[in-house]
Design an enzyme around this catalytic site. Structure first.
Site, PDB file in Angstrom:
ATOM      1  N   ASP A  64       0.586  -0.960   0.166  1.00 14.58           N
ATOM      2  CA  ASP A  64       0.077   0.008  -0.141  1.00 14.58           C
ATOM      3  C   ASP A  64       0.862   1.251   0.129  1.00 14.58           C
ATOM      4  O   ASP A  64       0.320   2.447  -0.780  1.00 14.58           O
ATOM      5  CB  ASP A  64      -0.961  -0.109   1.037  1.00 14.58           C
ATOM      6  CG  ASP A  64      -2.240  -0.787   1.101  1.00 14.58           C
ATOM      7  OD1 ASP A  64      -1.800  -1.509  -0.076  1.00 14.58           O
ATOM      8  OD2 ASP A  64      -2.529  -1.140   2.342  1.00 14.58           O
ATOM      9  N   ALA A  65       1.971   1.043   0.879  1.00 15.09           N
ATOM     10  CA  ALA A  65       2.886   2.421   0.491  1.00 15.09           C
ATOM     11  C   ALA A  65       3.633   3.046  -0.016  1.00 15.09           C
ATOM     12  O   ALA A  65       3.794   3.807  -0.441  1.00 15.09           O
ATOM     13  CB  ALA A  65       3.151   2.449   2.133  1.00 15.09           C
ATOM     14  N   TYR A  67       2.169   2.397  -3.316  1.00 19.50           N
ATOM     15  CA  TYR A  67       1.548   2.140  -4.555  1.00 19.50           C
ATOM     16  C   TYR A  67       1.438   3.559  -3.903  1.00 19.50           C
ATOM     17  O   TYR A  67       0.988   4.640  -5.116  1.00 19.50           O
ATOM     18  CB  TYR A  67       0.890   1.448  -4.029  1.00 19.50           C
ATOM     19  CG  TYR A  67      -0.924   1.756  -5.441  1.00 19.50           C
ATOM     20  CD1 TYR A  67      -1.304   1.196  -6.178  1.00 19.50           C
ATOM     21  CD2 TYR A  67      -1.822   2.761  -4.638  1.00 19.50           C
ATOM     22  CE1 TYR A  67      -2.433   2.149  -7.492  1.00 19.50           C
ATOM     23  CE2 TYR A  67      -3.302   3.044  -5.366  1.00 19.50           C
ATOM     24  CZ  TYR A  67      -3.139   2.786  -6.962  1.00 19.50           C
ATOM     25  OH  TYR A  67      -4.454   3.084  -7.313  1.00 19.50           O
ATOM     26  N   SER A 107     -13.875   6.628  -1.776  1.00 14.32           N
ATOM     27  CA  SER A 107     -12.600   6.335  -1.301  1.00 14.32           C
ATOM     28  C   SER A 107     -12.863   6.841   0.073  1.00 14.32           C
ATOM     29  O   SER A 107     -13.598   7.888   0.790  1.00 14.32           O
ATOM     30  CB  SER A 107     -11.506   6.398  -2.122  1.00 14.32           C
ATOM     31  OG  SER A 107     -11.792   5.443  -3.328  1.00 14.32           O
ATOM     32  N   LYS A 145     -10.870   0.755   9.829  1.00 15.46           N
ATOM     33  CA  LYS A 145     -10.635   0.309   8.743  1.00 15.46           C
ATOM     34  C   LYS A 145     -10.603  -0.455   8.068  1.00 15.46           C
ATOM     35  O   LYS A 145      -9.111  -1.486   7.831  1.00 15.46           O
ATOM     36  CB  LYS A 145      -9.491   1.778   8.599  1.00 15.46           C
ATOM     37  CG  LYS A 145      -9.844   1.834   6.499  1.00 15.46           C
ATOM     38  CD  LYS A 145      -8.282   3.346   6.026  1.00 15.46           C
ATOM     39  CE  LYS A 145      -8.577   2.765   4.221  1.00 15.46           C
ATOM     40  NZ  LYS A 145      -8.413   1.702   4.015  1.00 15.46           N
ATOM     41  N   LYS A 305      -3.320   5.053   8.037  1.00 15.67           N
ATOM     42  CA  LYS A 305      -2.955   4.087   7.889  1.00 15.67           C
ATOM     43  C   LYS A 305      -1.441   3.758   8.260  1.00 15.67           C
ATOM     44  O   LYS A 305      -0.748   4.399   8.413  1.00 15.67           O
ATOM     45  CB  LYS A 305      -2.290   3.690   6.581  1.00 15.67           C
ATOM     46  CG  LYS A 305      -4.685   3.514   5.931  1.00 15.67           C
ATOM     47  CD  LYS A 305      -3.922   3.499   4.476  1.00 15.67           C
ATOM     48  CE  LYS A 305      -3.739   1.889   4.506  1.00 15.67           C
ATOM     49  NZ  LYS A 305      -4.110   1.515   2.640  1.00 15.67           N
ATOM     50  N   CYS A 396       3.920 -38.721   9.776  1.00 10.27           N
ATOM     51  CA  CYS A 396       4.039 -40.628   9.805  1.00 10.27           C
ATOM     52  C   CYS A 396       4.946 -40.878   8.846  1.00 10.27           C
ATOM     53  O   CYS A 396       5.168 -42.387   8.852  1.00 10.27           O
ATOM     54  CB  CYS A 396       2.617 -41.411   9.676  1.00 10.27           C
ATOM     55  SG  CYS A 396       2.195 -41.256   7.602  1.00 10.27           S
ATOM     56  N   CYS A 409       0.602 -36.423   1.304  1.00 10.94           N
ATOM     57  CA  CYS A 409       0.176 -37.811   2.483  1.00 10.94           C
ATOM     58  C   CYS A 409      -0.515 -38.731   2.129  1.00 10.94           C
ATOM     59  O   CYS A 409      -1.273 -38.038   2.691  1.00 10.94           O
ATOM     60  CB  CYS A 409       1.223 -37.785   4.130  1.00 10.94           C
ATOM     61  SG  CYS A 409       0.492 -39.091   5.063  1.00 10.94           S
TER      62      CYS A 409
END
Length: 654
Positions: A64-65, A67, A107, A145, A305, A396, A409
């Protein structure tokens, strides 16, 4: 170097994003270097669109940072008024008819520092002065958030956020059983589809790389995978309206005085992925209207954030863990590293195909990322080493076999991990028995109990000899009796056996066409003829049914109070007054529990819904039902009847 996976390439195709200026190799190179300086304007915009599409689809490619502060900031620097900066990043995964949202779903403005919150509060103070309002009296609300899938519920339809103004109808998720978080009521506007962190870690992490990947899978048109359906049925996945989120409230002065404590408290309010804290002005519409909104976000709201922390970490070893299905999953043991306030010493490598392809083994240098409370993730491999691939099951010792990217397995009957996980899964799925968690099951297995049937053969004396106290032993015996006497749907009983590709939804679908005791005679063709079963799934179901038949018959003959799933063919013969009808029960019932009434209605051939839609035939009302709900049902043409009327319809009036 990170590269676009097949899943990511397919997701870009679904999103209709054509890379005309960037090749997959160049996209990977840009992500690695995290430097947009050399990119043309077209390449920069295309890279942002690609990264957004992958993030929204649950396959994030950069942090995110990076971006926000590297690539988006570069676009803002070059073109401060570029249209991309003023639009809501679209959710791209949903398929369906595009419809206009009841109200814009914007947003949220973001900041990664306390100083950013201080500047936002200064803007609020100026607006308060302009509106002649005492700023010190204004209340600020802080909520988690959610890092989920944004949607809007108007009570009739559920929409994706889309571009903030037009979204896609995904009401199908409610028809699949998805519940509403908080007070459970529909029609509360904007929110997010989320999944419990605890549930994801315990039940889904082996199958989905991250929670966004899982959330995106829930809304797709195709039939849900077993694990997604079970998460919905267990109410671990919900649509959570923002208005219902738990919160902190205080003045601007209190926000600034106890900033770190407020952030810490809000992060811990919910058991969902949280990647920040949303601050918003509450209770003063005059100032909200004065501040207004851009095309992108409301000015009276901002999200803080936590910086995405990254660290270069050495892999100490890769530890294999065997699951109930026999799949062996890799866990990277790491040099203990502090990220986002927690010491991280382990991270999932998802599957051994990833370990093999990226070169994850002793001494591998990886980049580890963690934001807020999100599960730590191996972002990329910096220095690969010889991949650490097991040849034998860690539980096993049996030889492992490859199936696509996964190791398995095949020693299903003698592998301790598979035995213990199978027993625990059985009792957890029945959902009417307590006490048989991991520690109890491990103790039983250590004393030679190797199957569910063997558990039911135990008596008080044996449990006491195994080291269980008198009270615990009696409780376990009581719970075993309870599991057989309490009513339970036959599809849930079948699902408890953990048949491959048979989640609870598929179990119910199968038993809508064939009686429980007839399913072991089915051929692949019989199963294919049922809607929702593809050829590969059908073959796996028939094969697994043959494997569990002996265990199933042994356990079934112990005597369980099973509610038979009505056959569709019988429902079509109108065997009851409510056969084929869709019914919703609401309010407190007098003559029985709502859950029991729902089970009975299903047994009589009815479909039981969780919310009223245009397809609902009856809304059966108990006490304490709001007038608004009844009015909404009436408006949709749904017949509203009392509990007494419903019983009379069934010929049981008192």
């Amino acid at each position: 170097m990170p590269s676009l996976s097949k899943t990511q390439i397919e997701l870009l195709k679904e999103a209709d994003i054509e890379s005309t200026h960037l090749s997959p190799e160049l996209i990977a190179q840009i992500a690695k270097q995290a430097s947009p300086k050399e990119l043309t304007n077209e390449q920069l915009l295309e890279f942002l669109q690609v990264c957004n599409a992958l993030y929204r689809g649950g396959e994030p490619f950069i942090s995110d940072a990076d971006y926000d502060f590297v690539f988006l900031a570069e676009l803002q620097k070059r073109h401060p008024h570029h249209p991309y900066l003023e639009t809501v990043e679209p959710e791209v995964v949903a398929v369906g008819k595009t419809v206009t949202l009841p109200e814009p779903m914007l947003s949220t403005e973001k900041t990664y520092s306390q100083s950013g919150i201080e500047k936002w509060l200064s803007r609020l103070e100026k607006a308060a002065d302009d509106c002649d309002v005492d700023f010190s009296t204004l209340m600020i609300r802080a909520t988690p958030k959610l890092d989920g899938y944004a949607a809007y519920d108007d009570g009739k339809l559920l929409y994706t956020r889309g571009d903030g103004r037009k979204g896609t109808d995904i009401s199908r998720v409610f028809e699949r059983g998805l519940k509403v978080g908080g007070n459970g009521k529909r029609g509360q506007g904007a929110g997010e589809i989320v999944v419990s962190q605890t549930y994801f870690n315990n039940h889904l992490a082996d199958y989905f790389e991250n929670s966004r990947n899982f959330q995106a899978s829930i809304i797709k048109e195709k039939d849900l995978e077993q694990h997604a359906l079970e998460a919905i049925q267990n109410h671990a996945a919900v649509f959570f309206p923002f208005s219902q989120l738990p919160d902190w409230k205080g003045t601007a002065a209190e926000v600034l005085a106890d900033f770190d404590q407020v952030i810490e408290k809000v992060y811990s309010l919910v058991d969902y992925d949280v990647d920040g804290v949303v601050f918003e002005l509450v209770g003063n519409e005059q100032i909200k209207k004065y501040l207004g909104a851009t095309r992108h976000h409301h000015r009276w709201q901002i999200a803080y954030k936590s910086n995405v922390e990254t660290a270069e970490v050495i892999v100490i070893k890769v530890t294999p863990q065997t699951s109930r299905s026999g799949r062996v999953n890799p866990v990277a043991e790491l040099t203990p590293t502090k990220l986002s306030g927690a010491v991280i010493s382990r991270a999932t490598a998802h599957h051994y195909g990833m370990v093999k392809e990226l070169g994850i083994g002793v001494g591998t240098l990886i980049e580890l990322t963690r934001s807020g409370l999100v599960i730590p993730k191996i972002e990329r491999v910096i220095i690969p080493k010889e991949p650490q691939i097991p040849e034998h099951c860690p539980s096993c010792g049996s030889e492992l076999v490859w199936d696509s990217d996964y190791l398995y397995c095949l020693n299903t009957t003698k592998c301790p991990a598979q035995i213990e996980n199978t027993i625990e899964h059985f009792f957890r799925t029945l959902a009417n028995v307590d006490g048989f968690g991991q520690k109890t099951v491990e103790k039983l297995h250590a004393c030679g109990i190797n199957s569910v049937y063997a558990v039911y053969q135990l008596d008080m004396e044996q449990l006491q000899d195994m080291g269980f106290g008198d009270k615990t032993a009696q409780n376990l015996m009581d719970q075993l009796q309870r599991s057989r006497s309490e009513s339970i749907e036959d599809w849930r009983f079948l699902g408890a056996f953990g048949i491959h590709r048979m989640g609870l939804g598929n179990c119910e679908r199968l038993l809508q066409h064939h009686h429980l005791m007839d399913i072991f005679k089915l051929t692949v063709e019989d199963v294919i003829n049922i809607e929702g079963f593809a050829e590969k799934t059908s073959a796996a179901v028939v094969e697994c049914l043959a494997k569990i038949k002996t265990d199933f018959m042994q356990i079934h003959q112990l005597g369980f109070n099973l509610i038979q799933t009505p056959l569709i063919a019988e429902q079509q013969q109108n065997i009851s007054p409510i056969s084929g009808k869709t019914i919703v029960f609401t309010g407190a019932m007098i003559h029985g529990k709502r859950d029991d009434m729902s089970k009975e209605a299903k047994r009589l051939g009815a479909k039981v819904g969780s919310s009223v839609t245009g397809k609902t035939d009856f809304l059966v009302t108990g006490s304490d039902v709001g007038a608004a709900k009844i009015a909404a049902a009436t408006e949709k043409g749904v017949r509203v009847i009392s509990e007494e009327d419903y019983l009379a319809l069934l010929g049981r009036s008192e």
